[in-house]
Design a protein around this motif. Structure first.
Motif, mmCIF file in Angstrom:
data_model
loop_
_atom_site.group_PDB
_atom_site.id
_atom_site.type_symbol
_atom_site.label_atom_id
_atom_site.label_comp_id
_atom_site.label_asym_id
_atom_site.label_seq_id
_atom_site.Cartn_x
_atom_site.Cartn_y
_atom_site.Cartn_z
ATOM 1 N N UNK A 1 37.277 -91.589 72.440
ATOM 2 C CA UNK A 1 38.416 -90.675 72.275
ATOM 3 C C UNK A 1 38.583 -90.291 70.806
ATOM 4 N N UNK A 2 38.191 -91.200 69.899
ATOM 5 C CA UNK A 2 38.244 -90.868 68.472
ATOM 6 C C UNK A 2 37.233 -89.778 68.136
ATOM 7 N N UNK A 3 36.073 -89.799 68.793
ATOM 8 C CA UNK A 3 35.067 -88.756 68.581
ATOM 9 C C UNK A 3 35.600 -87.423 69.112
ATOM 10 N N UNK A 4 36.243 -87.461 70.270
ATOM 11 C CA UNK A 4 36.831 -86.234 70.821
ATOM 12 C C UNK A 4 37.886 -85.666 69.873
ATOM 13 N N UNK A 5 38.708 -86.540 69.301
ATOM 14 C CA UNK A 5 39.727 -86.094 68.356
ATOM 15 C C UNK A 5 39.096 -85.495 67.112
ATOM 16 N N UNK A 6 38.018 -86.093 66.654
ATOM 17 C CA UNK A 6 37.279 -85.574 65.498
ATOM 18 C C UNK A 6 36.811 -84.149 65.766
ATOM 19 N N UNK A 7 36.287 -83.911 66.950
ATOM 20 C CA UNK A 7 35.788 -82.587 67.303
ATOM 21 C C UNK A 7 36.930 -81.580 67.465
ATOM 22 N N UNK A 8 38.042 -82.033 68.026
ATOM 23 C CA UNK A 8 39.175 -81.138 68.256
ATOM 24 C C UNK A 8 39.848 -80.700 66.960
ATOM 25 N N UNK B 1 36.585 -90.423 57.880
ATOM 26 C CA UNK B 1 37.248 -91.482 57.130
ATOM 27 C C UNK B 1 38.767 -91.430 57.285
ATOM 28 N N UNK B 2 39.299 -90.232 57.480
ATOM 29 C CA UNK B 2 40.746 -90.090 57.638
ATOM 30 C C UNK B 2 41.204 -90.662 58.977
ATOM 31 N N UNK B 3 40.437 -90.391 60.033
ATOM 32 C CA UNK B 3 40.764 -90.963 61.337
ATOM 33 C C UNK B 3 40.692 -92.485 61.278
ATOM 34 N N UNK B 4 39.641 -92.985 60.662
ATOM 35 C CA UNK B 4 39.496 -94.437 60.549
ATOM 36 C C UNK B 4 40.640 -95.045 59.744
ATOM 37 N N UNK B 5 41.029 -94.373 58.680
ATOM 38 C CA UNK B 5 42.107 -94.901 57.831
ATOM 39 C C UNK B 5 43.413 -94.956 58.608
ATOM 40 N N UNK B 6 43.671 -93.956 59.425
ATOM 41 C CA UNK B 6 44.901 -93.952 60.232
ATOM 42 C C UNK B 6 44.956 -95.166 61.149
ATOM 43 N N UNK B 7 43.854 -95.478 61.814
ATOM 44 C CA UNK B 7 43.844 -96.600 62.747
ATOM 45 C C UNK B 7 43.858 -97.944 62.032
ATOM 46 N N UNK C 1 40.907 -103.756 61.864
ATOM 47 C CA UNK C 1 40.106 -104.103 60.683
ATOM 48 C C UNK C 1 39.054 -103.062 60.341
ATOM 49 N N UNK C 2 38.652 -102.272 61.333
ATOM 50 C CA UNK C 2 37.659 -101.219 61.117
ATOM 51 C C UNK C 2 38.044 -100.025 61.976
ATOM 52 N N UNK C 3 37.894 -98.822 61.434
ATOM 53 C CA UNK C 3 38.222 -97.628 62.192
ATOM 54 C C UNK C 3 37.230 -97.391 63.312
ATOM 55 N N UNK C 4 37.587 -96.569 64.306
ATOM 56 C CA UNK C 4 36.731 -96.383 65.488
ATOM 57 C C UNK C 4 35.392 -95.732 65.195
ATOM 58 N N UNK C 5 35.346 -94.789 64.263
ATOM 59 C CA UNK C 5 34.083 -94.097 63.988
ATOM 60 C C UNK C 5 33.140 -94.990 63.191
ATOM 61 N N UNK C 6 33.687 -95.732 62.253
ATOM 62 C CA UNK C 6 32.871 -96.709 61.530
ATOM 63 C C UNK C 6 32.353 -97.778 62.486
ATOM 64 N N UNK C 7 33.186 -98.175 63.440
ATOM 65 C CA UNK C 7 32.782 -99.205 64.393
ATOM 66 C C UNK C 7 31.647 -98.709 65.291
ATOM 67 N N UNK C 8 31.728 -97.457 65.730
ATOM 68 C CA UNK C 8 30.628 -96.893 66.516
ATOM 69 C C UNK C 8 29.330 -96.938 65.710
ATOM 70 N N UNK C 9 29.404 -96.559 64.451
ATOM 71 C CA UNK C 9 28.225 -96.622 63.582
ATOM 72 C C UNK C 9 27.721 -98.049 63.436
ATOM 73 N N UNK C 10 28.643 -98.984 63.326
ATOM 74 C CA UNK C 10 28.260 -100.383 63.125
ATOM 75 C C UNK C 10 27.578 -100.936 64.370
ATOM 76 N N UNK C 11 28.103 -100.600 65.538
ATOM 77 C CA UNK C 11 27.493 -101.029 66.805
ATOM 78 C C UNK C 11 26.113 -100.407 66.950
ATOM 79 N N UNK C 12 25.983 -99.161 66.502
ATOM 80 C CA UNK C 12 24.758 -98.379 66.704
ATOM 81 C C UNK C 12 25.034 -97.316 67.736
ATOM 82 N N UNK C 13 24.808 -96.064 67.411
ATOM 83 C CA UNK C 13 25.160 -94.990 68.330
ATOM 84 C C UNK C 13 24.277 -94.979 69.570
#
Length: 266
Positions: A188-195, A201-207, A214-226
């Protein structure tokens, strides 16, 4: 640690698990190639250096054939999140293991019961879902095939305790508990990014600042591996955003490749 751990794999999960276990005993780690073995030595050494002042990395022996894991009492498959890949490794581990060894998979989304059948020893099989980075994450989700015997369940719980982890038994459903709840939120964070066109970094900072994550959703997706995130999304039946599909197709898989939603090379 009463068990001798044998780990089939040389990626982040496998190496993190090996370093964690090395604090408590001897570990065998299988790498598919010499290049993978060299990379694994580096990751294990780095983690062990963070975990202890003692030379515990010396307790991890890297082997080049799955047969060399036969001396382990607890065999853990930790390869790519793909049924066919895992099934091939687990089938071979089943052939090499002795009659008392426990067999396990670190799958984060696939059916434990189906993978258990690939070993021919479903009664001695457990889903051992550790979280990345393994040395830092406290939880291990335990899931079982219906055939699993009480002794195997007890040994799995005891292993988690010996590793200093908290074990929670979960149902054998796609994504178990954490990923089943987590990935719809991450996507849903990716959908919000697109919308909105916001900076990732701003979305991650908000969360982080607003929700205490401890980590924003987009950074976490990157950390897990896309690529892994895509596989998990498909397994749990959650729509994978087109942006994730495009990044995977381009080979931008997140932190491990240096680029995903974030440029990790900076």
């Amino acid at each position: 640690m009463e068990e001798r751990l044998g780990i089939a794999g040389s990626g982040a999960i496998a190496c993190g698990l090996a370093a964690t276990a090395a604090q408590h005993g001897e570990v065998l780690l299988w790498a598919r190639s010499e290049r993978s073995a060299d990379r694994a030595r580096g990751m294990v050494s780095k983690w062990c250096g963070k975990l202890s002042e003692e030379p515990i990395a010396d307790r991890v022996t890297i082997v080049s054939t799955l047969e060399e894991l036969a001396g382990a009492t607890f065999l853990v498959e930790a390869v790519a999140e793909d049924h066919a890949t895992k099934a091939g490794v687990l089938s071979e581990l089943g052939r090499h293991s002795n009659g008392t060894a426990v067999l396990a998979t670190t799958t984060s989304s696939l059916s434990v019961a189906e993978l258990a059948r690939e070993t021919g020893k479903a009664d001695r099989f457990v889903g051992l879902h550790v979280f990345n980075p393994v040395p830092k994450m406290d939880l291990i989700e335990l899931a079982y095939a219906p055939e699993a015997v009480d002794e195997v369940r007890a040994r799995a719980r005891d292993l988690c305790g010996a590793l200093g982890k908290t074990a929670v038994e979960v149902p054998d459903i796609a994504g178990f508990v954490v990923n089943r709840l987590l990935f719809p939120y991450l996507f849903s964070a990716v959908d919000l990014l697109e919308e909105t066109g916001m900076d990732p970094a701003a979305i991650d900072r908000c969360m982080q600042l607003g929700a205490g994550h401890p980590m924003g959703p987009l950074a976490l997706l990157d950390y897990v591996g896309l690529d892994v995130s895509k596989a998990i999304g498909e397994a749990i039946g959650t729509k994978v955003p087109a942006r994730v599909e495009a990044l995977v197709a381009a080979g931008d898989l997140g932190k491990k490749t240096g680029r995903g939603f974030i440029d990790w090379t900076k």
